[in-house]
Design an enzyme around this catalytic site. Structure first.
Site, PDB file in Angstrom:
ATOM      1  N   ARG A   1      83.499 109.955 -19.234  1.00 19.31           N
ATOM      2  CA  ARG A   1      83.784 108.760 -20.043  1.00 19.31           C
ATOM      3  C   ARG A   1      85.129 108.131 -19.670  1.00 19.31           C
ATOM      4  O   ARG A   1      86.087 108.191 -20.435  1.00 19.31           O
ATOM      5  CB  ARG A   1      83.817 109.144 -21.528  1.00 19.31           C
ATOM      6  CG  ARG A   1      82.613 109.925 -22.050  1.00 19.31           C
ATOM      7  CD  ARG A   1      82.636 110.046 -23.570  1.00 19.31           C
ATOM      8  NE  ARG A   1      83.821 110.684 -24.078  1.00 19.31           N
ATOM      9  CZ  ARG A   1      83.908 111.975 -24.435  1.00 19.31           C
ATOM     10  NH1 ARG A   1      82.853 112.769 -24.337  1.00 19.31           N
ATOM     11  NH2 ARG A   1      85.047 112.458 -24.898  1.00 19.31           N
TER      12      ARG A   1
ATOM     13  N   ASP B   1     107.061  83.300 -30.659  1.00 18.05           N
ATOM     14  CA  ASP B   1     106.374  82.418 -29.702  1.00 18.05           C
ATOM     15  C   ASP B   1     107.071  82.282 -28.355  1.00 18.05           C
ATOM     16  O   ASP B   1     106.519  81.670 -27.446  1.00 18.05           O
ATOM     17  CB  ASP B   1     106.274  80.998 -30.281  1.00 18.05           C
ATOM     18  CG  ASP B   1     105.230  80.898 -31.371  1.00 18.05           C
ATOM     19  OD1 ASP B   1     104.621  81.924 -31.710  1.00 18.05           O
ATOM     20  OD2 ASP B   1     105.034  79.786 -31.882  1.00 18.05           O
TER      21      ASP B   1
ATOM     22  N   HIS C   1      85.751 115.880 -27.395  1.00 15.13           N
ATOM     23  CA  HIS C   1      86.857 115.078 -26.853  1.00 15.13           C
ATOM     24  C   HIS C   1      88.062 115.985 -26.659  1.00 15.13           C
ATOM     25  O   HIS C   1      88.338 116.848 -27.487  1.00 15.13           O
ATOM     26  CB  HIS C   1      87.197 113.926 -27.808  1.00 15.13           C
ATOM     27  CG  HIS C   1      88.037 112.853 -27.172  1.00 15.13           C
ATOM     28  ND1 HIS C   1      87.654 112.184 -26.027  1.00 15.13           N
ATOM     29  CD2 HIS C   1      89.239 112.334 -27.520  1.00 15.13           C
ATOM     30  CE1 HIS C   1      88.593 111.299 -25.696  1.00 15.13           C
ATOM     31  NE2 HIS C   1      89.564 111.362 -26.587  1.00 15.13           N
TER      32      HIS C   1
ATOM     33  N   ARG D   1      89.838 115.619 -34.718  1.00 12.71           N
ATOM     34  CA  ARG D   1      89.504 114.211 -34.988  1.00 12.71           C
ATOM     35  C   ARG D   1      88.010 114.187 -35.291  1.00 12.71           C
ATOM     36  O   ARG D   1      87.534 115.024 -36.052  1.00 12.71           O
ATOM     37  CB  ARG D   1      89.910 113.349 -33.786  1.00 12.71           C
ATOM     38  CG  ARG D   1      90.055 111.878 -34.128  1.00 12.71           C
ATOM     39  CD  ARG D   1      90.604 111.039 -32.970  1.00 12.71           C
ATOM     40  NE  ARG D   1      89.646 110.930 -31.860  1.00 12.71           N
ATOM     41  CZ  ARG D   1      89.868 110.187 -30.765  1.00 12.71           C
ATOM     42  NH1 ARG D   1      90.999 109.507 -30.647  1.00 12.71           N
ATOM     43  NH2 ARG D   1      88.974 110.122 -29.802  1.00 12.71           N
TER      44      ARG D   1
ATOM     45  N   TYR E   1     117.806  84.985 -31.750  1.00  6.49           N
ATOM     46  CA  TYR E   1     118.130  85.438 -33.109  1.00  6.49           C
ATOM     47  C   TYR E   1     119.181  86.540 -33.081  1.00  6.49           C
ATOM     48  O   TYR E   1     119.087  87.482 -32.289  1.00  6.49           O
ATOM     49  CB  TYR E   1     116.881  85.996 -33.799  1.00  6.49           C
ATOM     50  CG  TYR E   1     115.874  84.953 -34.204  1.00  6.49           C
ATOM     51  CD1 TYR E   1     116.197  83.950 -35.116  1.00  6.49           C
ATOM     52  CD2 TYR E   1     114.578  84.983 -33.692  1.00  6.49           C
ATOM     53  CE1 TYR E   1     115.253  82.999 -35.499  1.00  6.49           C
ATOM     54  CE2 TYR E   1     113.628  84.044 -34.067  1.00  6.49           C
ATOM     55  CZ  TYR E   1     113.976  83.051 -34.973  1.00  6.49           C
ATOM     56  OH  TYR E   1     113.047  82.124 -35.340  1.00  6.49           O
TER      57      TYR E   1
ATOM     58  N   CYS F   1     111.128  86.503 -29.515  1.00 13.86           N
ATOM     59  CA  CYS F   1     110.720  85.814 -30.741  1.00 13.86           C
ATOM     60  C   CYS F   1     109.195  85.842 -30.869  1.00 13.86           C
ATOM     61  O   CYS F   1     108.505  86.380 -30.009  1.00 13.86           O
ATOM     62  CB  CYS F   1     111.178  84.361 -30.726  1.00 13.86           C
ATOM     63  SG  CYS F   1     112.875  84.106 -30.214  1.00 13.86           S
TER      64      CYS F   1
ATOM     65  N   LYS G   1      85.498  99.906 -25.115  1.00 17.86           N
ATOM     66  CA  LYS G   1      85.900  99.592 -26.503  1.00 17.86           C
ATOM     67  C   LYS G   1      87.138  98.700 -26.508  1.00 17.86           C
ATOM     68  O   LYS G   1      87.822  98.569 -25.483  1.00 17.86           O
ATOM     69  CB  LYS G   1      86.184 100.894 -27.259  1.00 17.86           C
ATOM     70  CG  LYS G   1      87.393 101.644 -26.736  1.00 17.86           C
ATOM     71  CD  LYS G   1      87.476 103.047 -27.330  1.00 17.86           C
ATOM     72  CE  LYS G   1      88.621 103.805 -26.713  1.00 17.86           C
ATOM     73  NZ  LYS G   1      88.518 105.246 -26.917  1.00 17.86           N
TER      74      LYS G   1
HETATM   75  C1  LIG Z   1      88.577 105.893 -25.624  1.00 21.74           C
HETATM   76  C2  LIG Z   1      87.769 107.085 -25.331  1.00 21.74           C
HETATM   77  C3  LIG Z   1      87.603 107.544 -24.015  1.00 21.74           C
HETATM   78  C4  LIG Z   1      88.339 106.962 -22.834  1.00 21.74           C
HETATM   79  O1  LIG Z   1      89.591 107.575 -22.703  1.00 21.74           O
HETATM   80  P1  LIG Z   1      90.606 107.231 -21.515  1.00 21.74           P
HETATM   81  O2  LIG Z   1      91.754 108.127 -21.721  1.00 21.74           O
HETATM   82  O3  LIG Z   1      90.959 105.787 -21.683  1.00 21.74           O
HETATM   83  O4  LIG Z   1      89.880 107.468 -20.244  1.00 21.74           O
HETATM   84  C5  LIG Z   1      86.733 108.604 -23.805  1.00 21.74           C
HETATM   85  N1  LIG Z   1      86.091 109.199 -24.842  1.00 21.74           N
HETATM   86  C6  LIG Z   1      86.234 108.785 -26.122  1.00 21.74           C
HETATM   87  C7  LIG Z   1      85.508 109.484 -27.207  1.00 21.74           C
HETATM   88  C8  LIG Z   1      87.091 107.734 -26.408  1.00 21.74           C
HETATM   89  O5  LIG Z   1      87.248 107.341 -27.683  1.00 21.74           O
END
Ligand SMILES: *Cc1c(COP(=O)(O)O)cnc(C)c1O
Length: 368
Positions: A216, A307, A160, A131, A258, A305, A33
């Protein structure tokens, strides 16, 4: 104006390392992602698939569709789920939604009926992060209802973990116990999911029990594990460079940048670097961060800054306009994502996303 070099050999090494950790019976769902955390999505998607990943994880449908347009046909899981009105497109592009609302499940079931095929989904349960996910209170009812939907194939069950980077946190064990109860309930409802998964990078490294039969990994793929580990198990994938625009001598007592937040204590050679906060060089690095010029670590002077920013070239006296400047990566501790994160009060994830997705960045891939 900034250049990002993505080392594909390092990325492959990191995937292989995770494979070795989880073993042959556990599948990998590489998380790509947010442009693969700023590393570039389609290219890294292809690399991960070459190494045998059966499925890829992106956040939204807006990220999934470009994968299809880049001729990537592999299964893609939409980790952030979909809004009901995106269901048609998810099905059209063969993207697998994570489902955590009954309404979405019903819509997908209807579309499946119309198309005469089963729509694959992964059901997500909130086991304690508050979440995305069905609440535990609704689990039993929801599983019974979805199990009866003839045109939905529950390919996966997932949750998660909120505190997996901390190997001592009791929260992970607590969440896994709750998830185990969800899995048992799903089986009682007659579901036979192919994949069961909960582990992000922290959990992959800290909690073997969390692996189930799929993991994941995100941030570890990019070489910045969220957990302290021995040795150099994972390799840095991204190196960000820019160039010196101007090099000059300035006298003692001059303000730099600045607000003149830095005043030269003596005459000094300074360099002006191309790239600023618009490119992901966080303004919190002002008078704090360092970059590498001619192999030497040199400090940022004054505020960053939009840029440009200025650096002290006292330690790199032969530097001249046009010379390369390493901003992030390059094997130096001072320019590691972890160091930047420490200096700016964030995590390596945000550093990569911000700098890697800048509109003025040129990405190149090496060791393909
Ligand atoms: C982003 C994400 C991950 C990956 O997590 P990391 O800490 O980068 O390994 C795994 N599961 C879900 C649902 C996520 O949104």
């Amino acid at each position: 104006m900034l250049e990002t070099r993505i080392n594909l050999a390092a990325f492959r090494h990191n995937i292989q390392t995770i494979k070795n950790i989880v073993g042959k019976t556990v599948s990998l769902l590489p998380v790509i992602k947010a442009e693969a955390y700023g590393h570039g999505m389609p290219r890294l998607a292809r690399e991960a698939l070459k190494l045998g990943a059966p499925m890829l994880g992106v956040g939204t449908i807006e990220e999934g569709v470009p994968l299809r347009q880049n001729k990537i046909a592999a299964p893609v899981l939409l980790l952030d789920g979909i809004f009901p009105e995106q269901a048609e497109d998810a099905v059209k592009y063969h993207l697998t939604p994570v489902v955590f609302s009954l309404e979405t499940a019903k819509i997908l079931d209807k579309i499946g009926k119309k198309k005469g095929r089963k729509i694959s989904v992964h059901l997500k349960f909130d086991t304690g992060m508050s979440r995305l996910g069905f609440t535990l209170a609704e689990t039993k009812r929801v599983l019974a209802l979805i199990a009866k939907m003839k045109n939905i194939h529950v390919e996966g069950l997932m949750t998660h973990l909120a505190s997996s980077a901390d190997h001592q946190s009791p929260q992970t064990e607590h969440q896994l116990r709750r998830f185990d109860a969800v899995i048992a309930e799903a089986k009682r409802a007659g579901l036979k999911p192919t994949y069961i998964h909960s582990a992000n990078s922290g959990a992959i490294l800290n909690f073997k029990k969390s692996h189930y039969n799929m993991v994941r990994p995100g941030i570890t793929l990019y070489g910045a594990p969220p957990v302290e580990i021995e040795g150099n198990k994972f390799r840095e994938v991204m190196t960000v460079t820019s160039r010196l625009v101007i090099v000059k001598e300035i006298p003692q007592g001059e303000g730099v940048g600045y607000g003149a937040t830095y005043i030269t204590p003596r005459a000094k050679k300074i360099g002006v670097v191309m790239g600023g906060y618009a490119d992901g060089v966080n303004r919190l690095l002002s008078n704090k961060g360092s970059v590498v010029v001619k192999g030497k670590v040199v400090p940022i002077l004054g505020v960053v800054c939009m840029d440009n920013f200025m650096v002290d070239l006292s330690k790199a006296p032969t530097a001249k306009p046009g010379d390369d400047v390493i901003l992030l990566g390059g094997g130096h501790d001072e320019t590691s994502a972890e160091k930047w994160a420490e200096l700016t009060g964030t995590i390596s994830y945000e550093i990569f996303c911000r700098i890697g997705m800048g509109p003025r960045i040129k990405r190149t891939y090496v060791n393909g």
